[in-house]
Design an enzyme around this catalytic site. Structure first.
Site, PDB file in Angstrom:
ATOM      1  N   GLY A 111      59.049  27.287 -53.981  1.00  0.00           N
ATOM      2  CA  GLY A 111      58.342  26.582 -52.925  1.00  0.00           C
ATOM      3  C   GLY A 111      58.165  27.464 -51.702  1.00  0.00           C
ATOM      4  O   GLY A 111      58.797  28.525 -51.568  1.00  0.00           O
ATOM      5  N   CYS A 112      57.330  27.019 -50.782  1.00  0.00           N
ATOM      6  CA  CYS A 112      57.021  27.814 -49.598  1.00  0.00           C
ATOM      7  C   CYS A 112      58.215  27.908 -48.647  1.00  0.00           C
ATOM      8  O   CYS A 112      58.623  29.006 -48.250  1.00  0.00           O
ATOM      9  CB  CYS A 112      55.791  27.262 -48.887  1.00  0.00           C
ATOM     10  SG  CYS A 112      55.808  25.481 -48.610  1.00  0.00           S
ATOM     11  N   TYR A 113      58.780  26.760 -48.271  1.00  0.00           N
ATOM     12  CA  TYR A 113      59.964  26.796 -47.406  1.00  0.00           C
ATOM     13  C   TYR A 113      61.122  27.572 -48.054  1.00  0.00           C
ATOM     14  O   TYR A 113      61.764  28.393 -47.388  1.00  0.00           O
ATOM     15  CB  TYR A 113      60.432  25.376 -47.088  1.00  0.00           C
ATOM     16  CG  TYR A 113      59.667  24.645 -46.010  1.00  0.00           C
ATOM     17  CD1 TYR A 113      59.438  25.212 -44.764  1.00  0.00           C
ATOM     18  CD2 TYR A 113      59.202  23.351 -46.228  1.00  0.00           C
ATOM     19  CE1 TYR A 113      58.754  24.516 -43.774  1.00  0.00           C
ATOM     20  CE2 TYR A 113      58.518  22.648 -45.246  1.00  0.00           C
ATOM     21  CZ  TYR A 113      58.294  23.234 -44.014  1.00  0.00           C
ATOM     22  OH  TYR A 113      57.629  22.542 -43.030  1.00  0.00           O
TER      23      TYR A 113
ATOM     24  N   THR B 221      61.024  30.026 -50.154  1.00  0.00           N
ATOM     25  CA  THR B 221      60.748  31.466 -50.161  1.00  0.00           C
ATOM     26  C   THR B 221      61.101  32.088 -48.822  1.00  0.00           C
ATOM     27  O   THR B 221      61.859  33.075 -48.749  1.00  0.00           O
ATOM     28  CB  THR B 221      59.268  31.730 -50.492  1.00  0.00           C
ATOM     29  OG1 THR B 221      58.988  31.278 -51.816  1.00  0.00           O
ATOM     30  CG2 THR B 221      58.941  33.210 -50.380  1.00  0.00           C
ATOM     31  N   ALA B 222      60.567  31.535 -47.739  1.00  0.00           N
ATOM     32  CA  ALA B 222      60.850  32.089 -46.416  1.00  0.00           C
ATOM     33  C   ALA B 222      62.332  32.018 -46.089  1.00  0.00           C
ATOM     34  O   ALA B 222      62.912  32.969 -45.543  1.00  0.00           O
ATOM     35  CB  ALA B 222      60.036  31.336 -45.358  1.00  0.00           C
TER      36      ALA B 222
END
Length: 345
Positions: free
Chosen positions: A148-150, A152-153
């Site tokens: 997911g995006c969150y 990953t960061a």
């Protein structure tokens, strides 16, 4: 290599096409959309007229298996789990951009996603596709669960300090912001211009589906159970995620020492950039790119490390990392087709 995209009308699909259009080893031969079957892709996205005018198809597993070697699933949650098993049984590689194969715990999936998890036989076949951390496993994968995006960061920001056992595992606080594309293309009152413009709001406190994913990755890193406090926010911008993370250091460390540690950890990872002391990254600096930029500040007064990690949620947080994983799965240079400069300003 021939590939297909399932879920053809969302932002994930159009970002995949933006990069795959000039990828030297790949041809997109099918775009699958149940709701828009028979419609030209450029009718849905007119900026691609006379560029990608391919007519979208309905899902036909036998036809796909005959025509393509890899399928990207850019679908909402609880969709791909119904189709991917049949494809990988036929030897077709799959990269899933949804959350259907990320979690290993069925109870967690049920709690956060509201449905039964995919069959256990296929969950164990899925490789979690955090490219910088799981590269060796991704090389031999038939099914990659794209992060997911969150997560990953956030996990790219935390893994180096946790893997070196320099931070306390309790009281990890993640204060994260995303642009409006994180909600997808479907209409929602909360994302109308008049609702979102000049507004800034927290949402899904304690129930966001990326919480168990973040905790699973961090627990694997630390070899013990980790829980985090995660507060997501949406801000009135189109793209980008900034994850600001607070951890307690076990011993006094300088900012410079930690920056050097992070640089060494990611020295052979082309899409992770560690900023110099006193330089904190901004979302605009990774816009439309596959980079994850990380800035660090060791607060000697409080004993906390502040980590600021930024990505483009549609690229490194979704389609760009999916292509990075495709490159790794096929033995190509992982930067192929996605080594593009960020758009600025």
């Amino acid at each position: 290599m021939n590939v297909a995209i399932v879920g053809g009308t969302g932002y994930g699909a159009v970002e995949l096409l933006r990069f795959l259009y000039n990828h030297p080893h790949v041809t997109v031969v099918k775009i699958i959309s149940h709701s828009n079957s028979g419609t030209s892709f450029s009718e849905v996205y007119p900026h691609l007229v006379n560029i990608i005018d391919m007519e979208m198809d309905s899902f036909d597993i036998d036809q796909l298996a005959e025509e393509v070697e890899l399928v990207f699933f850019a679908t909402p949650s609880n969709v791909s789990k119904n189709y991917i098993p049949g494809l990988i049984d036929k030897g077709v590689k799959c990269i899933d951009l949804s959350g259907d194969f990320r979690l290993r715990d069925g109870e967690q999936y049920q709690h956060y996603y509201g449905e039964e998890m995919a069959a256990a036989d296929y969950i164990v076949k899925a490789v979690y596709g955090l490219s910088e951390i799981n590269k060796e496993a991704i090389k031999d994968a038939l099914l990659v669960a794209n992060p997911g995006c969150y997560p990953t960061a956030t996990t790219l920001g935390l893994i180096p300090v946790l893997s070196h056992n320099l931070a306390e595992y309790q009281h990890i606080i993640i204060d994260a912001k995303t642009g409006t594309t994180g909600a997808g293309r479907s209409l929602s009152q909360g994302f109308h211009f008049s609702e979102m413009q000049e507004n800034f709001k927290a949402y899904k406190l304690g129930v966001h589906k990326h919480i168990p994913e973040i905790e699973q990755v961090l627990s694997d890193t630390a070899n013990e159970a980790i829980q985090v406090t995660f507060t997501p926010h949406v801000v009135p911008m189109t793209r980008g995620i900034m994850s600001t993370i607070y951890v307690d250091l076990k011993e006094k460390q300088s900012t410079k020492e930690l920056i050097n540690l992070y640089k060494e950890f990611y020295q052979d990872k082309p899409f992770v950039r560690i900023r110099e002391e006193g330089v904190i990254p901004q979302t605009k600096e990774v816009y439309a790119s596959n980079f994850c930029d990380i800035g660090l500040y060791a607060d000697e007064r409080t004993g906390k490390l502040i980590i600021v990690s930024v990505i483009d949620n549609l690229v490194k947080g979704a389609s760009g990392q999916a292509i990075q994983n495709m490159n790794i799965m096929n033995g190509w240079d992982e930067t192929t087709g996605i080594n593009q400069l960020p758009i600025y300003p």
